[in-house]
Write a protein that holds these residues in place. Structure first.
Motif, PDB file in Angstrom:
ATOM      1  N   ARG A  56       0.822  -1.213   0.000  1.00  0.00           N
ATOM      2  CA  ARG A  56       0.000   0.000   0.000  1.00  0.00           C
ATOM      3  C   ARG A  56       0.853   1.260   0.000  1.00  0.00           C
ATOM      4  NH1 ARG A  56      -5.175  -2.062   3.557  1.00  0.00           N
ATOM      5  NH2 ARG A  56      -4.821  -4.257   3.089  1.00  0.00           N
ATOM      6  N   GLY A  57       2.134   1.088   0.239  1.00  0.00           N
ATOM      7  CA  GLY A  57       3.051   2.220   0.186  1.00  0.00           C
ATOM      8  C   GLY A  57       3.744   2.381  -1.146  1.00  0.00           C
ATOM      9  N   SER A  58       3.260   1.718  -2.173  1.00  0.00           N
ATOM     10  CA  SER A  58       3.856   1.855  -3.501  1.00  0.00           C
ATOM     11  C   SER A  58       3.218   3.031  -4.240  1.00  0.00           C
ATOM     12  CB  SER A  58       3.682   0.554  -4.298  1.00  0.00           C
ATOM     13  OG  SER A  58       2.316   0.214  -4.426  1.00  0.00           O
ATOM     14  N   SER A  59       3.560   3.197  -5.499  1.00  0.00           N
ATOM     15  CA  SER A  59       3.022   4.318  -6.272  1.00  0.00           C
ATOM     16  C   SER A  59       2.689   3.880  -7.690  1.00  0.00           C
ATOM     17  CB  SER A  59       4.030   5.479  -6.302  1.00  0.00           C
ATOM     18  OG  SER A  59       5.215   5.095  -6.970  1.00  0.00           O
ATOM     19  N   LEU A  60       1.879   4.702  -8.354  1.00  0.00           N
ATOM     20  CA  LEU A  60       1.545   4.522  -9.770  1.00  0.00           C
ATOM     21  C   LEU A  60       1.922   5.783 -10.521  1.00  0.00           C
ATOM     22  CD1 LEU A  60      -2.061   2.972  -9.745  1.00  0.00           C
ATOM     23  CD2 LEU A  60       0.071   1.777 -10.241  1.00  0.00           C
ATOM     24  N   TRP A  61       2.341   5.624 -11.762  1.00  0.00           N
ATOM     25  CA  TRP A  61       2.625   6.776 -12.625  1.00  0.00           C
ATOM     26  C   TRP A  61       1.566   6.863 -13.713  1.00  0.00           C
ATOM     27  CZ3 TRP A  61       6.396  10.465 -12.079  1.00  0.00           C
ATOM     28  CH2 TRP A  61       7.386  10.219 -11.117  1.00  0.00           C
ATOM     29  N   ARG A  62       1.000   8.044 -13.885  1.00  0.00           N
ATOM     30  CA  ARG A  62       0.034   8.290 -14.940  1.00  0.00           C
ATOM     31  C   ARG A  62       0.355   9.639 -15.596  1.00  0.00           C
ATOM     32  NH1 ARG A  62      -0.781   3.733 -14.131  1.00  0.00           N
ATOM     33  NH2 ARG A  62      -2.728   2.637 -13.583  1.00  0.00           N
ATOM     34  N   ASP A  63       0.740   9.597 -16.863  1.00  0.00           N
ATOM     35  CA  ASP A  63       0.993  10.829 -17.642  1.00  0.00           C
ATOM     36  C   ASP A  63       1.942  11.776 -16.927  1.00  0.00           C
ATOM     37  OD1 ASP A  63      -0.864   9.828 -19.470  1.00  0.00           O
ATOM     38  OD2 ASP A  63      -2.536  10.853 -18.504  1.00  0.00           O
ATOM     39  N   GLY A  64       2.991  11.222 -16.338  1.00  0.00           N
ATOM     40  CA  GLY A  64       3.995  12.047 -15.668  1.00  0.00           C
ATOM     41  C   GLY A  64       3.670  12.398 -14.233  1.00  0.00           C
ATOM     42  N   HIS A  65       2.517  11.943 -13.729  1.00  0.00           N
ATOM     43  CA  HIS A  65       2.129  12.185 -12.335  1.00  0.00           C
ATOM     44  C   HIS A  65       2.412  10.938 -11.509  1.00  0.00           C
ATOM     45  CE1 HIS A  65      -0.083  15.989 -13.073  1.00  0.00           C
ATOM     46  NE2 HIS A  65      -0.304  15.450 -14.267  1.00  0.00           N
ATOM     47  N   ARG A  66       3.074  11.139 -10.366  1.00  0.00           N
ATOM     48  CA  ARG A  66       3.300  10.016  -9.446  1.00  0.00           C
ATOM     49  C   ARG A  66       2.226  10.047  -8.374  1.00  0.00           C
ATOM     50  NH1 ARG A  66       7.543  11.476  -6.545  1.00  0.00           N
ATOM     51  NH2 ARG A  66       6.255  11.815  -4.680  1.00  0.00           N
ATOM     52  N   ASP A  68       1.101   8.600  -5.020  1.00  0.00           N
ATOM     53  CA  ASP A  68       1.461   7.835  -3.824  1.00  0.00           C
ATOM     54  C   ASP A  68       0.199   7.142  -3.336  1.00  0.00           C
ATOM     55  OD1 ASP A  68       4.037   8.961  -3.996  1.00  0.00           O
ATOM     56  OD2 ASP A  68       3.425  10.694  -2.804  1.00  0.00           O
ATOM     57  N   LEU A  69       0.159   5.834  -3.421  1.00  0.00           N
ATOM     58  CA  LEU A  69      -1.105   5.110  -3.274  1.00  0.00           C
ATOM     59  C   LEU A  69      -1.627   5.053  -1.847  1.00  0.00           C
ATOM     60  CD1 LEU A  69      -0.564   2.126  -5.736  1.00  0.00           C
ATOM     61  CD2 LEU A  69      -1.761   4.292  -6.118  1.00  0.00           C
ATOM     62  N   GLY A  70      -0.760   5.071  -0.877  1.00  0.00           N
ATOM     63  CA  GLY A  70      -1.215   4.873   0.496  1.00  0.00           C
ATOM     64  C   GLY A  70      -0.696   5.922   1.450  1.00  0.00           C
ATOM     65  N   PRO A  71       0.099   5.509   2.452  1.00  0.00           N
ATOM     66  CA  PRO A  71       0.566   6.454   3.469  1.00  0.00           C
ATOM     67  C   PRO A  71       1.384   7.583   2.845  1.00  0.00           C
ATOM     68  CG  PRO A  71       1.790   4.384   3.586  1.00  0.00           C
ATOM     69  CD  PRO A  71       0.652   4.154   2.657  1.00  0.00           C
ATOM     70  N   SER A 201      -9.033  14.181  18.152  1.00  0.00           N
ATOM     71  CA  SER A 201      -9.558  12.812  18.256  1.00  0.00           C
ATOM     72  C   SER A 201      -9.628  12.075  16.923  1.00  0.00           C
ATOM     73  CB  SER A 201     -10.959  12.832  18.881  1.00  0.00           C
ATOM     74  OG  SER A 201     -11.924  13.379  17.993  1.00  0.00           O
ATOM     75  N   PHE A 202      -9.370  12.752  15.797  1.00  0.00           N
ATOM     76  CA  PHE A 202      -9.588  12.119  14.495  1.00  0.00           C
ATOM     77  C   PHE A 202      -8.473  11.160  14.097  1.00  0.00           C
ATOM     78  CE2 PHE A 202      -6.666  15.396  13.217  1.00  0.00           C
ATOM     79  CZ  PHE A 202      -6.004  14.875  12.111  1.00  0.00           C
ATOM     80  N   HIS A 203      -7.330  11.205  14.784  1.00  0.00           N
ATOM     81  CA  HIS A 203      -6.152  10.453  14.344  1.00  0.00           C
ATOM     82  C   HIS A 203      -6.374   8.954  14.160  1.00  0.00           C
ATOM     83  CE1 HIS A 203      -4.537  14.200  16.152  1.00  0.00           C
ATOM     84  NE2 HIS A 203      -3.703  14.144  15.126  1.00  0.00           N
ATOM     85  N   PRO A 204      -7.233   8.281  14.966  1.00  0.00           N
ATOM     86  CA  PRO A 204      -7.445   6.851  14.711  1.00  0.00           C
ATOM     87  C   PRO A 204      -7.949   6.537  13.305  1.00  0.00           C
ATOM     88  CG  PRO A 204      -8.250   7.411  16.890  1.00  0.00           C
ATOM     89  CD  PRO A 204      -7.898   8.710  16.212  1.00  0.00           C
ATOM     90  N   LEU A 205      -8.571   7.511  12.644  1.00  0.00           N
ATOM     91  CA  LEU A 205      -9.028   7.272  11.275  1.00  0.00           C
ATOM     92  C   LEU A 205      -7.859   6.965  10.345  1.00  0.00           C
ATOM     93  CD1 LEU A 205     -11.702  10.109  11.082  1.00  0.00           C
ATOM     94  CD2 LEU A 205     -12.166   7.643  10.968  1.00  0.00           C
ATOM     95  N   PHE A 206      -6.660   7.461  10.677  1.00  0.00           N
ATOM     96  CA  PHE A 206      -5.485   7.199   9.851  1.00  0.00           C
ATOM     97  C   PHE A 206      -4.970   5.775  10.012  1.00  0.00           C
ATOM     98  CE2 PHE A 206      -4.274  11.954   9.712  1.00  0.00           C
ATOM     99  CZ  PHE A 206      -4.914  12.106   8.489  1.00  0.00           C
ATOM    100  N   ILE A 207      -5.493   5.043  10.994  1.00  0.00           N
ATOM    101  CA  ILE A 207      -5.123   3.634  11.149  1.00  0.00           C
ATOM    102  C   ILE A 207      -6.365   2.745  11.155  1.00  0.00           C
ATOM    103  CG2 ILE A 207      -2.901   4.027  12.269  1.00  0.00           C
ATOM    104  CD1 ILE A 207      -4.299   3.502  14.960  1.00  0.00           C
ATOM    105  N   GLY A 208      -7.484   3.300  10.670  1.00  0.00           N
ATOM    106  CA  GLY A 208      -8.678   2.487  10.472  1.00  0.00           C
ATOM    107  C   GLY A 208      -9.600   2.367  11.651  1.00  0.00           C
ATOM    108  N   VAL A 237       6.460   7.511  -0.023  1.00  0.00           N
ATOM    109  CA  VAL A 237       6.775   6.319   0.763  1.00  0.00           C
ATOM    110  C   VAL A 237       7.319   5.223  -0.142  1.00  0.00           C
ATOM    111  CG1 VAL A 237       5.735   4.489   2.183  1.00  0.00           C
ATOM    112  CG2 VAL A 237       5.175   6.880   2.623  1.00  0.00           C
ATOM    113  N   ASP A 238       6.967   5.271  -1.418  1.00  0.00           N
ATOM    114  CA  ASP A 238       7.524   4.346  -2.406  1.00  0.00           C
ATOM    115  C   ASP A 238       9.049   4.384  -2.392  1.00  0.00           C
ATOM    116  OD1 ASP A 238       7.041   2.699  -5.034  1.00  0.00           O
ATOM    117  OD2 ASP A 238       8.474   4.258  -5.606  1.00  0.00           O
ATOM    118  N   ALA A 239       9.637   5.572  -2.169  1.00  0.00           N
ATOM    119  CA  ALA A 239      11.102   5.689  -2.115  1.00  0.00           C
ATOM    120  C   ALA A 239      11.656   4.936  -0.915  1.00  0.00           C
ATOM    121  CB  ALA A 239      11.510   7.164  -2.062  1.00  0.00           C
ATOM    122  N   ILE A 240      10.920   4.943   0.196  1.00  0.00           N
ATOM    123  CA  ILE A 240      11.354   4.167   1.364  1.00  0.00           C
ATOM    124  C   ILE A 240      11.292   2.679   1.047  1.00  0.00           C
ATOM    125  CG2 ILE A 240      10.878   3.634   3.777  1.00  0.00           C
ATOM    126  CD1 ILE A 240       9.719   6.391   4.142  1.00  0.00           C
TER     127      ILE A 240
END
Length: 517
Positions: A56-66, A68-71, A201-208, A237-240
């Protein structure tokens, strides 16, 4: 006559005699596990069904745009620095990490805003600007958060919780810290202003997690942000993930993309390897699954009789929400929409009601709240020169409810609603600049990541699905099998999944202690 063995052949021979560890999945947890096992002397093979590492930390390229799929943020760089150090390397030599200031901006329908920063004085001023009477509550909330960080992250989060006695020992501390209280309920104890209750209080949404039901231990995120800052990795994150895969390769490990595991092979009650979808069997002395814990037990171990993580138990479990993510590019907008920063949160008219629709009712609401990511503010490489790249994320119900959303029919309709919200609240005239576009729905998460119910973050981190109650890092079903990633202890999010590999490293014996099969 003695002949000197060629060094390359000697290295190949030594490697062949080392015990073999298989890691299922090249997500961040799987790659971190491979690095830890490589450092412990194992010959490691990572098997991943996708086209590139990162999950989920990978990326997709579309027409020169990267895209970042997830985090998109790194909140505790120390877990990566510790990981690299365990491998005899320096994280900062391989990854360019940039601190964010501000972290993010939160906006409400009435036009009010809250800017989150690391500086305590700046945060005090923000709290006082919105609600002068809540300044003292903010100070108390910070102390609450720090205490829960020390216990919940530095202690519990960095050691295994697979023994019931471990749970018994910490129950008094859980009680003292009111772990039974929800994140929102704790924020409500400290803040009178409803906007600040949301902002803290919203931070748990970032981990589901549902902020109105997830244990208040997760207010520790506020301390994480203050103590370590919020960072962005140049290249995403793809670079990591790619840097991690490079470390695995330098250790002599192998990362095989396009290799999907169909089943974990169990012999005499012990994990002995895996069978791929094409029929190939890969033998191993140790098997680590970074696949979703639900998928691991329900699918990869479908022919193994299980005592705890049975099909019925998994069906009774509460799963994190689904995610609708619209990735899009814009033409000629660099410098336009100057008040749209790197991270923006747009609140809808409801907070609790919307969360209930998503988590409890399984209803796709008419209103929405959005997290908007604009990486080109920090990293111009994410788009062609002069252009911008964005993603807008909306929490939605997962697919496990009785009447799930048919995203094949609803995706475009919902995307248009997201666009309308963006044009009204953040990016006026967006439609005239749109170029590349990609949409992920819960159905994408189900099919691409094999996530049960298309959930975004595996099991929801409620109190009775955390610590000992969560799938253990060492399997209680078969010997020689270990689990890492969002669905295991300590939980989702980059710090959580990387820490799960740290726990793994403490559970798996060193390679020289293992007799090679």
């Amino acid at each position: 006559m003695l002949t000197r063995l060629d060094p390359a052949l000697r290295e190949q021979s030594d490697r062949a005699r080392r015990p073999h560890a298989i890691v299922i999945g090249a997500g961040l947890g799987g790659l971190a596990s491979a690095m830890r096992l490589g450092a412990k002397g194992y010959r490691v093979t990572v098997l991943d069904r996708l086209e590139s590492p990162g999950g989920r930390g990978s990326s997709l390229w579309r027409d020169g745009h990267r895209f970042d799929l997830g985090p998109t943020i790194v909140t505790v760089p120390q877990v990566f620095e510790d990981l690299w150090a365990a491998c005899g390397r320096r994280f900062r030599d391989d990854v360019d990490l940039r601190p964010m200031d501000p972290f993010y901006e939160i906006r409400w329908p009435d036009g009010s805003k809250f800017t989150a920063r690391q500086d305590t004085d700046a945060m005090r001023a923000e709290v006082a600007r919105l609600s002068p009477g809540d300044a003292q509550g903010y100070e108390r909330f910070l102390k609450d958060s720090e205490r829960r960080y020390a216990f919940g992250f530095e202690d519990l989060g960095r050691r295994s919780m697979h023994r019931f006695l471990d749970l018994v020992k910490v129950l008094p501390t859980f009680g003292m810290m009111r772990a039974d209280r929800s994140v929102y309920a704790h924020a409500a104890k400290r803040f009178r202003d409803e906007r600040l209750r949301m902002a803290f209080s919203f931070h748990p949404l970032f981990i589901g997690g549902d902020p109105f039901n997830v244990t208040s231990m997760y207010i520790l995120v506020s301390h994480l942000e203050k103590a370590f800052g919020v960072h962005y990795a140049m290249g995403g994150v793809d670079a990591i993930a790619r840097a991690m895969a490079n470390v695995v390769a330098d250790q002599g490990g192998l990362v095989r993309q396009g290799a999907e595991v169909d089943e974990i092979v169990v012999r005499d009650g012990r994990a002995a390897g895996v069978r791929l979808t094409g029929g190939e069997v890969v033998e191993a002395d140790v098997v680590v699954s970074n696949a979703d814990a639900g998928h691991t037990y329900d699918t990869l171990m479908r022919n193994v009789k299980k005592r705890r993580w049975t099909g019925p138990k998994l069906k009774r479990s509460r799963w994190s929400m689904g995610l609708f993510v619209w990735y899009f590019g814009t033409k000629g907008t660099r410098g336009k929409w100057a008040d749209a920063g790197h991270h923006t949160i747009l609140n809808g008219p409801r907070y609790k009601g919307l969360v209930e629709d998503i988590f409890l009712k399984g209803k796709l609401a008419e209103d929405m709240s959005l997290y908007v990511h604009r990486p080109t503010v920090t990293d111009p490489s994410a788009a062609p020169e002069g252009d911008d790249t964005f993603y807008a994320l909306s929490p939605v119900p997962h697919l496990g409810f009785d009447d799930p959303v048919d995203w094949s029919a609803m995706a475009e309709t919902y995307r248009r609603k997201v666009q309308a919200v963006l044009e009204e609240q953040l990016l006026p005239g967006l439609g005239k600049h749109l170029t590349a576009s990609e949409v992920f729905t819960p159905e994408t998460f189900r099919d691409r990541y094999l996530s049960p119910h298309g959930s975004g973050f595996s099991l929801e981190p409620r109190i009775f699905q955390s610590a000992w109650f969560r799938p253990h890092n060492v399997s209680e079903e078969v010997a020689g099998l270990y689990l890492v990633g969002a669905g295991t202890h300590p939980g989702a999010g980059l710090p959580g999944v990387v820490s799960s590999a740290e726990v793994l490293g403490k559970l798996v014996p060193d390679a020289d202690e293992v007799r090679v099969r």
